[in-house]
Motif scaffolding. Structure first.
Motif, short mmCIF file in Angstrom:
data_model
loop_
_atom_site.label_atom_id
_atom_site.label_comp_id
_atom_site.label_asym_id
_atom_site.label_seq_id
_atom_site.Cartn_x
_atom_site.Cartn_y
_atom_site.Cartn_z
N ALA A 1 124.15 21.63 -34.36
CA ALA A 1 125.50 20.78 -33.99
C ALA A 1 124.80 20.02 -32.74
N LEU A 2 124.78 18.66 -32.72
CA LEU A 2 123.39 18.21 -30.61
C LEU A 2 125.15 18.16 -29.68
N THR A 3 125.04 18.38 -28.98
CA THR A 3 125.49 18.79 -27.70
C THR A 3 125.51 17.07 -26.75
N LYS A 4 124.27 16.31 -27.18
CA LYS A 4 124.75 15.13 -26.87
C LYS A 4 123.54 14.31 -27.09
N PRO A 5 123.64 12.92 -27.36
CA PRO A 5 122.61 12.12 -28.51
C PRO A 5 121.33 11.95 -28.21
N PRO A 6 120.33 12.78 -29.44
CA PRO A 6 118.96 12.21 -28.30
C PRO A 6 118.08 11.46 -27.68
N GLY A 7 117.19 11.72 -27.33
CA GLY A 7 116.51 10.55 -26.87
C GLY A 7 115.73 9.64 -27.08
N PRO A 8 115.43 8.37 -26.42
CA PRO A 8 114.78 7.76 -26.93
C PRO A 8 113.34 7.55 -27.96
N GLN A 9 112.47 8.83 -27.51
CA GLN A 9 111.82 9.24 -28.53
C GLN A 9 112.28 10.23 -28.87
N ASP A 10 112.86 11.55 -29.04
CA ASP A 10 113.36 12.74 -29.96
C ASP A 10 113.52 11.89 -31.70
N ASP A 11 112.17 12.00 -32.05
CA ASP A 11 112.16 11.36 -33.18
C ASP A 11 111.74 12.32 -34.04
N PRO A 12 112.12 13.85 -34.04
CA PRO A 12 111.23 15.04 -35.17
C PRO A 12 111.55 14.60 -36.93
N GLY A 13 110.35 14.61 -37.76
CA GLY A 13 109.76 14.60 -38.22
C GLY A 13 109.71 13.29 -38.77
N ARG A 14 109.59 12.05 -37.68
CA ARG A 14 109.32 10.89 -38.37
C ARG A 14 107.68 10.60 -37.99
N PHE A 15 107.57 11.49 -37.60
CA PHE A 15 105.82 11.86 -37.27
C PHE A 15 105.20 11.71 -38.66
N ARG A 16 105.25 11.01 -39.41
CA ARG A 16 104.34 11.63 -40.44
C ARG A 16 102.53 11.34 -41.29
N ASN A 17 102.54 12.24 -41.60
CA ASN A 17 100.48 12.19 -42.23
C ASN A 17 100.94 12.04 -43.96
N ILE A 18 100.47 10.14 -44.10
CA ILE A 18 100.67 9.79 -45.10
C ILE A 18 99.85 10.47 -46.43
N ALA A 19 98.56 10.96 -45.74
CA ALA A 19 97.89 11.86 -46.71
C ALA A 19 98.22 12.94 -46.98
N PHE A 20 98.91 13.53 -45.92
CA PHE A 20 99.75 14.72 -46.65
C PHE A 20 100.19 15.04 -47.47
N PHE A 21 101.53 14.15 -47.77
CA PHE A 21 102.66 13.48 -48.46
C PHE A 21 102.39 13.01 -49.64
N ASP A 22 101.15 11.98 -49.36
CA ASP A 22 100.69 11.52 -51.15
C ASP A 22 99.95 12.49 -51.94
#
Length: 269
Positions: free
Chosen positions: A99-120
């Motif tokens: 559980a989060l103990t504080k809100p994520p920071g503005p650049q805390d985006d784990p998983g949003r960096f996606r390599n599209i060629a990989f998922f394709d």
């Protein structure tokens, strides 16, 4: 004389390969020093049906094709990684466990960096109709959702639904009706394919959802952690742990729960 020339060429080639590998190791070490806790080996363990292994510079798919880990760019901005992520970029932000103990920071985006060629490669290109061939409908409380069968995503979501259904009604009502799963579309702020385009994501009840583009007053979450914990246990990350929060969103990303990850790097506090 000719044999000496061939031997010299071989030595030069080996030296070049050595420099390339050394450069890669330096890049990986630099990213690790900034807090990376995910090894490329996590991809092999997370997607065993598609990935056979890797060498020092790339992953090797079971059909014999390869994809390089790094694009060689070490000074990419946050926005550049969002729009043109390499596989190393994709692994560069650890996902916070618990559980989060504080809100994520503005650049805390784990998983949003996606390599599209990989998922394709893993799930297919929905623009070409490849993803659609692997979809199935599963029950989701009062309705149904369409998701991929690749990597057992459909079966994992069935298990998620069964566990959520055992929660008290005042908690489980946040999970349905679903706002949708498969949708061949892109993400608004990146223009790149969404995980919904692979049938590997689901959105929950919009009545209890908060999204960074809708809410200008800052971070808010109304999804109970009891629901989040069930999804995470089955390999889904939650958009509520992003600075660009999307609290109704869950996507199947088992590499972030790799047992080889450094647990000390995973805590949000």
């Amino acid at each position: 004389m000719a044999s000496h020339g061939i031997e010299n060429e071989r030595i030069v080639r080996l030296q070049k390969i050595g420099l390339l590998l050394a450069g890669f190791e330096l890049l990986f070490s630099a990213i690790a020093a900034r807090g990376q806790a995910i090894s490329p080996d996590a991809l092999i363990r997370a997607y065993p049906d598609q990935i056979a292994g890797r060498d020092d510079t790339g992953i090797i798919f079971r059909d014999g094709t390869r994809q390089i880990l790094s694009d060689g760019k070490t000074d990419k901005s946050f926005d550049e990684k969002l729009k043109n992520a390499s596989l190393i970029d994709q692994l560069s932000l650890p996902y916070p466990k618990g559980a989060l103990t504080k809100p994520p920071g503005p650049q805390d985006d784990p998983g949003r960096f996606r390599n599209i060629a990989f998922f394709d490669k893993v799930y297919g290109d929905c623009d070409k109709g490849e993803t659609q061939k692997r979809l199935t409908d599963i029950p989701w409380f009062t309705g149904k959702v369409r998701v991929t069968t690749v990597n057992g995503v459909a079966e994992r979501l069935r298990a998620v639904a069964m566990e959520i259904d055992r929660l008290p009604q005042d908690i489980k009502r946040h999970a349905y009706p679903s706002a949708g799963a498969f949708n061949c579309r892109v993400v608004k702020d990146t223009g790149k394919r969404s995980m919904h385009a692979y049938g590997a994501a689901i959105d929950l009840n919009t009545a209890f959802s908060d999204y960074w583009l809708w809410r200008k007053a800052g971070y808010r979450n109304r999804i109970p952690y009891e629901i989040v914990e069930i999804f995470e246990r089955h390999g889904f990350i939650w958009g509520g742990k992003w600075g660009h929060f999307d609290t109704m969103h869950f996507e199947y990303r088992p590499e972030f729960f790799d047992p080889g990850s450094d647990e000390k790097e995973q805590h949000s506090d």
